[in-house]
Write a protein that holds these residues in place. Structure first.
Motif, PDB file in Angstrom:
ATOM      1  N   LEU A  64       0.834  -1.207   0.000  1.00 46.02           N
ATOM      2  CA  LEU A  64       0.000   0.000   0.000  1.00 46.02           C
ATOM      3  C   LEU A  64       0.867   1.256   0.000  1.00 46.02           C
ATOM      4  O   LEU A  64       0.563   2.234  -0.691  1.00 46.02           O
ATOM      5  N   LEU A  69      -0.456   5.045  -0.863  1.00 47.49           N
ATOM      6  CA  LEU A  69      -1.427   5.258   0.197  1.00 47.49           C
ATOM      7  C   LEU A  69      -0.735   5.783   1.446  1.00 47.49           C
ATOM      8  O   LEU A  69       0.477   5.601   1.623  1.00 47.49           O
ATOM      9  N   GLU A  71      -0.622   5.890   5.606  1.00 48.44           N
ATOM     10  CA  GLU A  71      -1.092   5.204   6.815  1.00 48.44           C
ATOM     11  C   GLU A  71      -1.400   6.200   7.924  1.00 48.44           C
ATOM     12  O   GLU A  71      -0.653   7.154   8.167  1.00 48.44           O
ATOM     13  N   TYR A 136      -5.052   5.148   4.991  1.00 49.46           N
ATOM     14  CA  TYR A 136      -5.450   3.805   5.435  1.00 49.46           C
ATOM     15  C   TYR A 136      -5.002   3.564   6.867  1.00 49.46           C
ATOM     16  O   TYR A 136      -4.171   4.292   7.410  1.00 49.46           O
ATOM     17  N   ASP A 162      -8.083  -0.922   6.569  1.00 48.52           N
ATOM     18  CA  ASP A 162      -9.137  -0.129   5.929  1.00 48.52           C
ATOM     19  C   ASP A 162      -8.477   1.033   5.210  1.00 48.52           C
ATOM     20  O   ASP A 162      -7.662   1.750   5.803  1.00 48.52           O
ATOM     21  N   ALA A 163      -8.834   1.230   3.955  1.00 44.77           N
ATOM     22  CA  ALA A 163      -8.380   2.400   3.216  1.00 44.77           C
ATOM     23  C   ALA A 163      -9.598   3.135   2.667  1.00 44.77           C
ATOM     24  O   ALA A 163     -10.625   2.510   2.369  1.00 44.77           O
ATOM     25  N   TYR A 164      -9.488   4.447   2.549  1.00 49.28           N
ATOM     26  CA  TYR A 164     -10.593   5.273   2.052  1.00 49.28           C
ATOM     27  C   TYR A 164     -10.031   6.306   1.088  1.00 49.28           C
ATOM     28  O   TYR A 164      -9.158   7.098   1.461  1.00 49.28           O
ATOM     29  N   CYS A 473     -13.875   2.743  -0.678  1.00 44.61           N
ATOM     30  CA  CYS A 473     -13.613   2.038   0.577  1.00 44.61           C
ATOM     31  C   CYS A 473     -12.946   0.707   0.253  1.00 44.61           C
ATOM     32  O   CYS A 473     -13.400  -0.016  -0.644  1.00 44.61           O
TER      33      CYS A 473
END
Length: 605
Positions: A64, A69, A71, A136, A162-164, A473
């Motif tokens: 990720l 992404l 964190e 995330y 969980d990532a958004y 999501c």
């Protein structure tokens, strides 16, 4: 720590699995001592299990991060006010654990994190220049499962990634969605898991596009409908090509001009009873089922009977805490309740009972019909092309015939609420479905503006106007992924971990930890440590058979046996191979390091 001596960690294996462990991963994780049960649906990772657990997390994190992404670490306890803003305080269902602080503030133990991430991004989002964003977390969640089972595969407390994504437009959302999907494919490859990507139901999350990453499993919670053309969907979502309703001779049903006719049918309740009584096929019957609906998010005010249901507004969300609908479907088919719940935008539903049915249909179960209802009609697509059909009369002891759906009643909604079955035609190519069982490891959604709109999230676009961003999501269950690795890689001796997720890559097992065997074991242990190999030295005062059995049960990919009979050679055996190999001690460390590197390369490339 790269290396460890067995006497300094906790190795506590069991000969037999607990009685409540019925699937391989649960049995083996308990027997190998990777986890211990603290309470119903509550499992704790012991040192060896936690190492594998963290390796799964780290692979997720690495891919990720590589994909861009970001964190974060939101709190597990969240203010109830956020959930009231989104409209899910009442609609999430009883699996959400609620609490109240000493000051009277409503709180929840996070079952999911849409509200928390939306609120956190809202507080700092000003301009289109900040988008897209994909934060995330890898964090703890709690869902009060009514029947937790299968160990960490479906526990009450669990860890999820969980990532958004937050995007300015649909094109950007598509890009974010595809970015995460590609990262998922890399993650599961590195974990040694072959996943099936399937279309899926969005459930309580809402939204449009939805895709699950499933792994085939004979004990899977999910049923997958598959076609040789590549179509794949969870049965909760699977569509099928419409089939033409036929009459008794197998020809397409034809329209009738005959008026509806009431027929006395004493003691005729089921579709099977009706087939015998009328001497015709179930494809000519309209099955009518009354459903009790909890927290329906649709506007029912203009639907038949809709004004009789109480409507409630909380924050920006308006819903009906309790309502009823009548579902019409062809007599040979079954209602897919997940599809129905999605169509009604509700948190839960079930078949109504007794007096509820009579109140909504003016007749008991078995005689419910489309023409005497006091609630909205949800009509499945299978009924649209039916003609000259049979149905309940809405009067106890009677049915009706010559029913024309487009003539004799008006549905509130028409949609696909049919359960696809083996043999149904694929919507893409028309070939028949086949089915497999599977477990969900990851799920991705296009949420759209469901949460950003409800929670008043805006940014200023290039013209300076406030715009609501779109969301995606993305989730991976860390515990269930680890359990799935064990479900995939095991034999009758125990776990067979892939190199990427084993607690330690190598177990050095001296027959007895003394004299020349101790010297050789210590030498190999130190050489492997210098080469960056993760190694456990079994220095316990146990019989060789106990050490070998424990190594096989725990699943170390490489076992090296140091025995006085073989020295100056040592025995190298891969966990997934039947035969061992004798190698000079002086060459062993380099050879083992090459084995480890080769196995990791297969997973990583």
């Amino acid at each position: 720590m790269q290396t460890m001596k067995a006497s300094k960690t906790i190795i506590s294996t069991l000969r037999d699995a607990p009685n409540d462990a019925v699937i391989a991963s649960h049995q083996l994780m308990m027997r190998s001592g990777l986890i211990r049960k603290l309470g119903n649906g509550l499992y704790s990772y012991m040192p060896l299990g936690y190492r594998s657990f963290m390796k799964v997390q780290n692979i997720i994190r690495e891919e990720l991060d590589r994909a861009g992404l970001l964190e974060m670490k939101p709190t597990v306890i969240q203010p109830g006010e956020l959930w009231k803003e989104s409209g899910r305080w009442e609609t999430m269902g009883p699996e959400m654990l609620k609490a109240t602080t000493r000051g009277g503030q409503d709180m929840i133990v996070s079952p999911t994190a849409e509200e928390a991430f939306t609120a956190l991004i809202r507080d700092g989002l000003d301009s289109y220049k900040q988008l897209p964003l994909i934060p995330y977390q890898i964090n703890t969640k709690y869902r009060d499962e009514i029947r937790p089972r299968y160990g960490v595969m479906r526990g009450r407390e669990f860890t999820m990634m969980d990532a958004y994504s937050f995007d300015a437009d649909k094109e950007s959302l598509d890009n974010s969605y595809n970015t995460v999907a590609e990262a998922y494919r890399k993650i599961f490859k590195r974990l040694g898991l072959k996943t099936i990507s399937v279309k899926a139901d969005t459930g309580n999350m809402g939204g449009s596009g939805s895709e699950e990453f499933m792994i085939e499993s004979p004990v899977g919670d999910d049923t997958l409908m598959l076609c040789e053309c590549g179509y794949a969907a969870n049965v909760e979502k699977a569509a099928c090509r419409p089939d033409v309703p036929t009459d008794d001779s197998g020809k397409p049903q034809t329209k009738t001009d005959l008026p509806v006719e009431e027929v006395e049918t004493p003691n005729i309740f089921s579709i099977e009873d009706m087939e015998k009584f009328f001497g015709t096929t179930s494809k000519r019957f309209i099955k009518a089922l009354i459903y009790r609906v909890i927290n329906c998010g649709l506007d029912l005010s203009n639907a038949n009977g809709g004004k009789n249901f109480k409507q409630v507004t909380e924050g920006n969300f308006t819903y009906y805490p309790l309502s009823y609908v009548c579902v019409l479907i062809r007599g040979d088919l079954e209602v897919n309740e997940a599809k129905l719940a999605g169509l009604l935008k509700c948190s839960d539903l079930c078949l109504a009972e007794g007096d509820e049915i009579v109140q909504m249909a003016n007749a008991p179960h078995g005689f419910v019909g489309p023409m005497t209802l006091n609630c909205p009609i949800i009509q499945d697509l299978s009924v649209v092309d039916m003609h000259d059909a049979f149905a309940g009369a809405g009067k106890e002891g009677f049915h009706i015939k010559h029913v024309e759906p487009s003539r004799d009643y008006t549905p509130f909604m028409i949609g696909d609420v049919r359960t696809a079955m083996i043999g149904d035609a694929c919507p893409d190519c028309g070939k028949p479905f086949y089915s497999k069982k599977g477990n969900e490891l990851g799920h991705i959604f296009k949420l759209g503006d469901k949460y950003t709109k409800a929670m008043n999230v805006t940014y200023l676009d290039q013209s300076g106007k406030p715009v609501v961003p779109l969301m995606g999501c993305y989730g991976i269950g860390v515990d269930r992924t680890l359990a799935s690795i064990i479900e995939t890689y095991h034999d009758d001796k125990g776990i067979m971990f892939p190199m990427s997720t084993a607690p330690y890559q190598v177990a050095v097992v001296p027959i007895a930890y003394k004299d020349k065997m101790k010297e050789a074991a210590d030498q190999l242990y130190e050489e492997l440590e210098k080469l960056g190999v993760e190694v456990l030295l079994d220095d316990r005062n146990e019989r060789p058979g106990v050490k070998f059995n424990d190594a096989d049960l725990i699943g170390f990919p490489v076992r090296v046996v140091v025995g006085d009979k073989n020295l100056p050679n040592v025995e190298i055996k891969l966990r997934n191979k039947a035969e061992a190999e004798l190698v000079p001690l002086t060459e062993a460390a380099a050879k083992i390091a090459e084995i480890v590197k080769s196995e990791l390369d297969k997973l990583n490339n």
